[in-house]
Design a protein around this motif. Sequence first.
Motif, short mmCIF file in Angstrom:
data_model
loop_
_atom_site.label_atom_id
_atom_site.label_comp_id
_atom_site.label_asym_id
_atom_site.label_seq_id
_atom_site.Cartn_x
_atom_site.Cartn_y
_atom_site.Cartn_z
N ILE A 1 -75.29 62.92 89.22
CA ILE A 1 -75.18 63.72 88.01
C ILE A 1 -74.97 62.79 86.82
O ILE A 1 -74.15 61.88 86.87
CB ILE A 1 -74.02 64.73 88.12
N GLY A 2 -75.73 63.02 85.74
CA GLY A 2 -75.57 62.19 84.56
C GLY A 2 -76.19 60.82 84.75
O GLY A 2 -77.16 60.63 85.48
N ASN A 3 -75.59 59.81 84.10
CA ASN A 3 -76.13 58.46 84.18
C ASN A 3 -75.97 57.84 85.56
O ASN A 3 -76.77 57.03 86.00
CB ASN A 3 -75.46 57.56 83.13
N GLY A 4 -74.90 58.21 86.24
CA GLY A 4 -74.67 57.68 87.57
C GLY A 4 -74.39 56.18 87.55
O GLY A 4 -74.18 55.56 86.50
N GLY A 5 -74.38 55.61 88.73
CA GLY A 5 -74.12 54.17 88.87
C GLY A 5 -74.24 53.77 90.32
O GLY A 5 -74.29 54.61 91.22
N ARG B 1 -66.32 51.90 84.00
CA ARG B 1 -67.47 52.80 83.81
C ARG B 1 -66.90 54.13 83.34
O ARG B 1 -65.93 54.63 83.91
CB ARG B 1 -68.26 52.99 85.11
N TRP B 2 -67.51 54.71 82.31
CA TRP B 2 -66.93 55.91 81.74
C TRP B 2 -68.01 56.79 81.14
O TRP B 2 -69.13 56.36 80.87
CB TRP B 2 -65.89 55.55 80.67
N VAL B 3 -67.64 58.06 80.96
CA VAL B 3 -68.51 59.03 80.32
C VAL B 3 -67.69 59.73 79.25
O VAL B 3 -66.48 59.93 79.40
CB VAL B 3 -69.07 60.05 81.35
N ARG B 4 -68.34 60.08 78.16
CA ARG B 4 -67.64 60.73 77.05
C ARG B 4 -67.10 62.08 77.49
O ARG B 4 -67.79 62.87 78.13
CB ARG B 4 -68.57 60.90 75.86
N TYR B 5 -65.85 62.37 77.13
CA TYR B 5 -65.25 63.67 77.39
C TYR B 5 -65.67 64.63 76.28
O TYR B 5 -65.36 64.42 75.10
CB TYR B 5 -63.72 63.57 77.45
N VAL B 6 -66.38 65.68 76.65
CA VAL B 6 -66.78 66.75 75.74
C VAL B 6 -66.20 68.04 76.31
O VAL B 6 -66.44 68.36 77.47
CB VAL B 6 -68.31 66.85 75.62
N TYR B 7 -65.45 68.78 75.52
CA TYR B 7 -64.66 69.87 76.08
C TYR B 7 -65.49 70.87 76.84
O TYR B 7 -65.18 71.22 77.99
CB TYR B 7 -63.87 70.59 74.98
#
Length: 364
Positions: free
Chosen positions: A4-8, A137-143
Amino acid sequence: MQLIGNGGERFDGVREIAVLRGGGLGDLMFAVPAIEALAAAYPEARVTLLGVPLARSVLDGRTDAVHAFEELPLVPGVRESGEGAPSLADFDARTHGRFDLAVQLHGGGRNSNPFLLRLGALHTVGTATEDAEVLERWVRYVYYQHEVLRGLEVVSLAGAAPVTLDPRVRVSDEERLAVRERLGVTDRLVAIHPGATDPRRRWSPERFAAVALARLRAGDDVVLVGDATDVPAAGAIRAALPDELADRLHDRTGELPLSDLPAVLAAADVLVGNDSGPRHLALAVGTPTVGVFWFGNVVNAGPVDRGRHRVHLSYVTRCPVCGIDVTQVGWTAERCEHDPSYVDEVEPAAVLADVADLLATARR
């Protein structure tokens, strides 16, 4: 494998994983699919949940994805209260340098990311608001994101793909049968949880009483569940019902140990509740649910399917008392001091129609 998302990519040499998830029962349930994904991606690793005591009460022996528990100390933004919490020094002594991978599933990271970094783990993943310290590694927190998907997006940064979208908490058939025998239930059992942490998410007791009355008159048993804060609402529900139906109304609010709640919810044929921890736990143990939601909370906390779970939405956009816009929720949203119900525009008849439909159609 679909991330899900960018992954890694998966990290090499991971044998010890820490997952940070404090908060309430619902918060814990939202994290379970992410924890299952980690356990599947790193089958040789031991997963330790850093949480509050309710996590052990609910999950110990009921999931194969969590292997150990560590109780959180009192740290602002991580854990605010709790009797008998370990000191920060004791927690650090037990955990520092112990983990190969540390995963932050606890909010936007303003407080939880610095706390996670105290562990000294080789690798870290998590979320970050614009003012939060970032991890490896991180993803932006969007409410406005479903909390389950948020957790799955975080663990995908470590190469963990989803194995389920629903939390899963194991309850045996023997436990279900034992609950029904203790209550004296011979046919259908409807569970009702009338509470929620935020009073704005609470459907009024008289509406729950209307549901209870209709199902009791239909021949069902009804069990009321909740903690001590739900006792007044349960009392109002009981007071609204005729005495001749009292023998099939089982009030367990304020007296049921949290460790027993999964079995009681699993024994029910359907649960009616607000957007609350017990509703999320009912879903996790496989019980169909009818939930009363403020529409914004469905984005973050609504059930995925409609064959087993129904939602009734209240489209309140402004505080009924002062008129302030309530759609901009989250970390920095303005919050008025008023706590009216945002969900009382949902009518009992609509909820009862879905209860009847699920009793007729939902497969356990």
